[in-house]
Scaffold this motif. Sequence first.
Motif: not given
Length: 255
Positions: A116, A98, A81, A119, A111, A74, A100, A85
Motif C-alpha cells: 500500500a 488502504m 484487503g 492508509y 499494510g 482492510w 482501515t 493488496c
Amino acid sequence: MKKNTHFDYIKKRRLFEDGDGKMKILVVEDNESVCSMLEMFFMKEGYQGVFVHDGQQGFEHFNKERWDLLIVDWMLPIMDGVTLCRKVRELSKVPIIMLTAKDSESDQVLGLEMGADDYVTKPFSPLTLMARIKAVTRRFQAEAGSVDESHYVASEYFKISKESREAYYNGQLLKNLTPKEFDLLYYLVKHPKQVFTREQLLDSVWGYQFYGDERTVDVHIKRLRKKIGTDEQPFIHTVWGVGYKFDETAADNES
C-alpha cells in the motif's frame, strides 16, 4: 419484490465505460454508506469510480481493466484487503490506498509492507481522503514521467538510483524496500544531516500538505530503520521535538 438499494446500483455499474479522460478508481469496500459517500465526492471531483464489495471481486475487476488508483478496505469478505493488496502489487505498481479501522502500528506496517502507498484510518474525513488521492496519484505520475536532473544519490554506505528504483547498502541490493520506503530513503540520503519535520516529509515524499495522521511518517521511519541500520549505526535519527534526519556519522544519542 426487493427494492434495489443505492449500493446495489453502484455494484452493478458498467465497468467498461468511456471515462472521457477521468481518473479511474476501483474501490473495494463492503460498507454501503462509505461507498455512497465516496461516489458523491468522486462526482464532485470528476473521478470515475467503480465499486465492488469483496476482495475476490476486487481482484477480478483489477485484472479486467487499467486503473489509476485502488482504494481497498482492510476488512473484506472472501479475500481480505491485505491479501488483495499483495496480489495486486505482484502484478502492478498502481497506487493503492488502504482504508482501515485498525490503528495499531503493527497493522499499519503490515499494510504498507504488502505494497500500500498510503492508509487512511476510519472514521475519516472525505476531504482528507480526496487530498490523499490527489497526492498519491500526483507522485505516481511524477515518478513515471520524471525528468529530474538528479536520479542518483550516493553516500559512504548508500547508492540509490531513482531511475532503476534500486538502493544499495554496503554494496548489497536492498530487495525488501516498499515503494514508499524507497522514496523516503532517497530523499533523506539526498539531504544528509538536514532535519525535517513530519509535515515537511509528508509534503516532500508523500506529495501533499499535512491533512492526516503523522504516524504515516513514524511507521515508515521505524520500518526503514530496521531494514537499513544496526543498533550501532541507525543512520536515521530522531531529533526530539522536531522530526528526523539522516546522518551516517552521528552517534545514536537521539534515536
